[in-house]
Design a protein around this motif. Sequence first.
Motif, PDB file in Angstrom:
ATOM      1  N   ARG A 156      49.874  29.740  42.670  1.00 39.98           N
ATOM      2  CA  ARG A 156      49.037  29.607  41.479  1.00 39.98           C
ATOM      3  C   ARG A 156      48.747  30.991  40.926  1.00 39.98           C
ATOM      4  O   ARG A 156      48.842  31.993  41.634  1.00 39.98           O
ATOM      5  CB  ARG A 156      47.726  28.884  41.804  1.00 39.98           C
ATOM      6  CG  ARG A 156      46.877  29.567  42.866  1.00 39.98           C
ATOM      7  CD  ARG A 156      45.785  28.629  43.398  1.00 39.98           C
ATOM      8  NE  ARG A 156      44.884  29.270  44.342  1.00 39.98           N
ATOM      9  CZ  ARG A 156      45.148  29.421  45.629  1.00 39.98           C
ATOM     10  NH1 ARG A 156      46.296  28.994  46.140  1.00 39.98           N
ATOM     11  NH2 ARG A 156      44.267  30.006  46.431  1.00 39.98           N
ATOM     12  N   THR A 157      48.394  31.036  39.658  1.00 40.99           N
ATOM     13  CA  THR A 157      48.063  32.295  38.997  1.00 40.99           C
ATOM     14  C   THR A 157      46.686  32.170  38.374  1.00 40.99           C
ATOM     15  O   THR A 157      46.387  31.184  37.697  1.00 40.99           O
ATOM     16  CB  THR A 157      49.116  32.633  37.918  1.00 40.99           C
ATOM     17  OG1 THR A 157      50.389  32.806  38.564  1.00 40.99           O
ATOM     18  CG2 THR A 157      48.756  33.930  37.203  1.00 40.99           C
ATOM     19  N   ILE A 158      45.849  33.176  38.629  1.00 45.01           N
ATOM     20  CA  ILE A 158      44.439  33.127  38.248  1.00 45.01           C
ATOM     21  C   ILE A 158      44.132  34.214  37.223  1.00 45.01           C
ATOM     22  O   ILE A 158      44.477  35.382  37.425  1.00 45.01           O
ATOM     23  CB  ILE A 158      43.537  33.297  39.489  1.00 45.01           C
ATOM     24  CG1 ILE A 158      43.831  32.170  40.493  1.00 45.01           C
ATOM     25  CG2 ILE A 158      42.061  33.319  39.099  1.00 45.01           C
ATOM     26  CD1 ILE A 158      43.157  32.362  41.834  1.00 45.01           C
ATOM     27  N   LYS A 159      43.472  33.852  36.146  1.00 47.14           N
ATOM     28  CA  LYS A 159      43.082  34.812  35.121  1.00 47.14           C
ATOM     29  C   LYS A 159      41.913  35.652  35.622  1.00 47.14           C
ATOM     30  O   LYS A 159      40.925  35.119  36.141  1.00 47.14           O
ATOM     31  CB  LYS A 159      42.674  34.083  33.837  1.00 47.14           C
ATOM     32  CG  LYS A 159      42.439  34.986  32.645  1.00 47.14           C
ATOM     33  CD  LYS A 159      43.731  35.587  32.145  1.00 47.14           C
ATOM     34  CE  LYS A 159      43.514  36.418  30.880  1.00 47.14           C
ATOM     35  NZ  LYS A 159      44.774  37.033  30.409  1.00 47.14           N
ATOM     36  N   VAL A 160      42.016  36.985  35.456  1.00 54.64           N
ATOM     37  CA  VAL A 160      40.934  37.899  35.821  1.00 54.64           C
ATOM     38  C   VAL A 160      40.612  38.775  34.615  1.00 54.64           C
ATOM     39  O   VAL A 160      41.022  38.474  33.499  1.00 54.64           O
ATOM     40  CB  VAL A 160      41.306  38.754  37.057  1.00 54.64           C
ATOM     41  CG1 VAL A 160      41.461  37.877  38.291  1.00 54.64           C
ATOM     42  CG2 VAL A 160      42.600  39.550  36.806  1.00 54.64           C
TER      43      VAL A 160
END
Length: 409
Positions: A156-160
Amino acid sequence: MKYRWATFTAVSGAILSLAATPAVAAPQEAIYIYGTPVRVAIAADGTAYLGNYGQGGGVFVVPAGETRASRTISTGGHASTGLALGPDGTLYVATADGDQGAVGVIPAGDAAVARTIPVSAGLHPLAAGPDGTVYVANPEGDTVSVIAPSGTTVDRTIKVGAGPAEIAVTKDGTAFVTNQTAGSVSVIPAGADAVSKTIELVSDTGTSEEPHGIAAGPDGTVYVANIKSNDIAVINPGAGTVAERIFVEGGPQDVAAATDGTLYVTSLLTQKLSVIRPDATDVAGSLPTDGGPGHLAVAPDGSVIVISPGSSPGDGSVSRFDAAELAAASQGSTAAAPAASVEPTAAAPAANPAAEGTAAQPSADSWDTLPAVAGAVAAGVVGVAVWILVNGRRRKAGLPAPTRRGSGL
């Protein structure tokens, strides 16, 4: 680093003259590497791994106590940009190759990459959690990719926040990400698919304090090196705000925590390695480094390895600071009174890995994923562009320059 690695500063001639003065001989031992080391990770047995951004890439393997690499792990000719060690000794190495990035997986004791996991293009810092989860910062997309334990693809890819620079993972699996451009720390709980909270690190004027290096202490306390505000921000376990700040002069770049809670901090402008004792509120002492110091790691025997990238190929170094010398240096406080932070006046790529001309040319070159000072001193006030990483050295390495805000190591 987003490496943006960071804008950093125009200062007065007097301050710059001081900052540019070469450090005197330090109580350190040189580690000789043929290439451009950019990252360091140290295993439980004391073996040091140094990622090579120079021609040919690879990872240099330096046995505990040795001053030269015993072997090099091939990365298929791709430049190494990030390193992390998993709890079982698996080594993860991020590599860059034009429009494609990857994370190579090297099982403990192996001499080659067993498999690769595709990631976005760019320079990627890595961190591994206690369960083997791997976190990959994507400076170009302001995201963090998560690779599950033993995974073969990004889970998964998480916005920061803008400009993710470094990642630290606490013992409970929570990941903390410094967003250097945004001036914040993103908190990602273990197993989460989104940021749970954001801790702000901005000045009274609303500008980023340039949070860069980050480390998790043995009790779960998180420490953040703020380049522009000249301090280490202390975040207590479970907290959503900064509890206190420890002044560290010279634009602290990176921070590492020992198993007893001692902190080690590199400052590029003053060219020092500072020591902060457990639970202390100021610097106990410091040692001069060989050039502008960047990334660092603490070994099981208490020694510290520091990468000093230099301002051009061939003049960097990798140094080991002995535990006894570090202990002696921390016997008396050398912390100066806090000074007003210096506001940057021009944006400059902060992480600039300079590659060697050829891998066969001996050098102790190293790259640090932090800004390096290149100064021009004239009468009166002089503008100094503080560089280190991405674009300049990417050009020397023959890699394409990043398209926005830099990238990072």
